[in-house]
Write an enzyme that holds these catalytic residues in place. Structure first.
Site, PDB file in Angstrom:
ATOM      1  CG  PHE A  11      -1.789   1.106   1.369  1.00 54.67           C
ATOM      2  CD1 PHE A  11      -2.336   1.670   0.524  1.00 54.67           C
ATOM      3  CD2 PHE A  11      -1.762   1.908   2.749  1.00 54.67           C
ATOM      4  CE1 PHE A  11      -3.249   2.807   0.526  1.00 54.67           C
ATOM      5  CE2 PHE A  11      -2.491   2.998   2.690  1.00 54.67           C
ATOM      6  CZ  PHE A  11      -3.196   3.558   1.842  1.00 54.67           C
ATOM      7  CB  VAL A  33       7.042  -3.322  -9.285  1.00 47.13           C
ATOM      8  CG1 VAL A  33       6.388  -1.935  -9.267  1.00 47.13           C
ATOM      9  CG2 VAL A  33       7.507  -3.748  -7.973  1.00 47.13           C
ATOM     10  CB  ALA A  64       9.744  -4.839   2.306  1.00 49.26           C
ATOM     11  CB  ALA A  65       7.696  -4.621   7.228  1.00 50.33           C
ATOM     12  CB  SER A 109       5.317   0.739  13.442  1.00 54.64           C
ATOM     13  OG  SER A 109       3.779   0.968  13.971  1.00 54.64           O
ATOM     14  CE1 TYR A 135       5.134  -4.523  11.538  1.00 54.26           C
ATOM     15  CE2 TYR A 135       3.828  -2.682  12.963  1.00 54.26           C
ATOM     16  CZ  TYR A 135       4.450  -3.061  11.905  1.00 54.26           C
ATOM     17  OH  TYR A 135       4.736  -2.169  10.897  1.00 54.26           O
ATOM     18  CE  LYS A 139       7.982  -2.064  10.774  1.00 56.19           C
ATOM     19  NZ  LYS A 139       8.619  -1.655   9.309  1.00 56.19           N
TER      20      LYS A 139
END
Length: 310
Positions: A11, A33, A64-65, A109, A135, A139
Site C-alpha cells: 500500500f 513491479v 517491506a516488512a 511504526s 510487531y 520494529k
C-alpha cells in the site's frame, strides 16, 4: 539520483512509487513491479545477496516488512517478526553501506512508542520506546540495529514512524469501516471522545520525499500525521460524507460498549475504538520545514472515492 524501493507492491510502497517519476527507481521484492523494468526478484531475507544491484544507488526506502497480524497463529510470532523486520533489514542496510549507498529510509511504526496515549501526552520521537507486541518490538529492534550500523559505517539512517496510514486502496480495518458505514445502518458509536492521529498516504509519501535529500533528516527519527486528530465518532462521520451516506450514530456510553466487547473477548477492539493515540509532529515540521499536503478531510474523501471506484 538512483533510489531503491522495497515493498513497492504494498500500500505505502505502491503509492510512493507513483510519485517518484523524476528519479531513477529500482525495486526489490518477490513479485515484479508493473512499470519498473529495473527490478530484482528476490526475497528480502537475512541471507539475501543483492550483489551489484545496489551499486550506484543513492538512497534505499525500505517499506517491506512482516506487518502486524491479528490473531497470529505462528508458533513464535516474535521470532518470525525478527527474521523479516530485524535480521533482513540489517542485512539489506549492511550491504547498502558496503555498496556506498548514502541514505537508508526505514518505515517503522508508531507501535515503537506504544499502543495508547489515553490520559497521556502525545507521543514524541524521542520518548522512551514502549512496544507492546511482537510487531512493535521487532520494529524497535530494527531501529536500534540501524542506528548502530550508522555509527559504524556512516550510512545515513532516517526513521519514520507512522500511525494508521489510509488512502485509496487501503485494506484492513479502515476498509472494513468504509464498508460498514456504506451500509447506512445505525451504529452505537456516537459518544466517543477519544483522539487518534492518522496519516493520509499522500502525506506520508510527501514526508518520505523530503527525507530523501534534506540534510537535517540524517540519523533522525520522525513522527508523521495529518496534523489534526479525530475521535472515532468524527472519523465515521467523515467517512459517511466521503461515501455519501447518512449515518445515525447512537450515543451509547463507552463504558457499556467496552464491557460488552471485553465480555465477548474483543477487548483489543475496544482499545482501538475508544482509546486515544496521538502523535506530536512538531519536530518533523520544524526540522524539515514540512507540513501535510492534504487535510484529513481531503484524505478521507480521496480514500472513499478510491473505495467506491473499485
Amino acid at each position: 539520483m538512483s533510489i531503491v524501493v522495497t515493498g513497492a507492491n504494498g500500500f505505502v510502497g505502491g503509492s510512493l512509487l507513483d510519485s517518484l517519476d523524476k528519479f531513477s527507481v529500482k525495486t526489490i521484492g518477490r513479485i515484479s513491479v508493473k512499470g519498473v523494468p529495473n527490478h530484482m526478484q528476490t526475497t528480502i531475507a537475512p541471507d539475501s545477496d543483492f550483489g551489484d544491484f545496489l551499486a550506484g544507488v543513492t538512497c534505499i526506502i525500505h517499506c517491506a516488512a512482516r506487518v502486524h497480524v491479528m490473531n497470529d497463529t505462528t508458533a513464535n510470532p516474535l521470532e518470525e517478526f525478527r527474521r523479516t523486520n530485524v535480521d533482513a533489514t540489517k542485512n539489506l542496510a549492511r550491504q547498502a553501506a558496503q555498496a556506498g549507498v548514502k541514505r537508508f529510509i526505514f518505515i517503522s511504526s508508531i507501535k515503537v512508542n506504544g499502543e495508547s496515549t489515553t490520559n497521556k501526552a502525545a507521543f514524541k520521537p524521542d520518548d522512551q520506546p514502549d512496544p507492546q507486541d511482537s510487531y512493535g518490538q521487532s520494529k524497535h529492534e530494527a531501529e536500534v540495529a540501524l542506528r548502530q550500523l550508522a555509527q559504524e559505517t556512516g550510512l545515513e539512517v532516517v526513521i519514520i514512524r507512522p500511525p494508521i496510514v489510509y488512502g485509496p486502496g487501503v485494506k484492513g480495518n479502515m476498509r472494513s469501516l468504509m464498508k460498514l458505514v456504506g451500509k447506512g445502518v445505525p451504529l452505537p458509536l456516537g459518544g466517543i471522545k477519544n483522539a487518534r492521529s492518522l496519516v493520509a498516504v499522500d502525506n506520508l509519501v510527501s514526508l518520505i520525499k523530503v527525507a530523501l535529500t534534506h540534510p537535517k533528516a540524517a540519523n533522525q527519527t520522525f513522527l508523521v500525521s495529518d496534523g489534526v486528530d479525530l475521535s472515532t465518532s468524527d472519523l465515521i462521520r467523515e467517512i459517511a460524507k466521503g461515501v455519501n451516506k447518512r449515518i445515525s450514530l447512537l450515543p451509547i456510553p463507552v463504558t457499556i460498549l467496552t464491557n460488552l466487547l471485553t465480555f465477548v473477548g474483543k477487548g483489543a477492539i475496544a482499545d482501538r475504538l475508544f482509546g486515544s493515540l496521538q502523535v506530536d509532529i512538531t519536530k518533523t515540521k520544524q526540522l524539515l520545514d514540512w507540513k501535510p499536503t492534504v487535510s484529513v478531510q481531503e484524505g478521507i474523501k480521496l480514500m472513499c472515492q478510491g473505495h467506491q471506484s473499485e
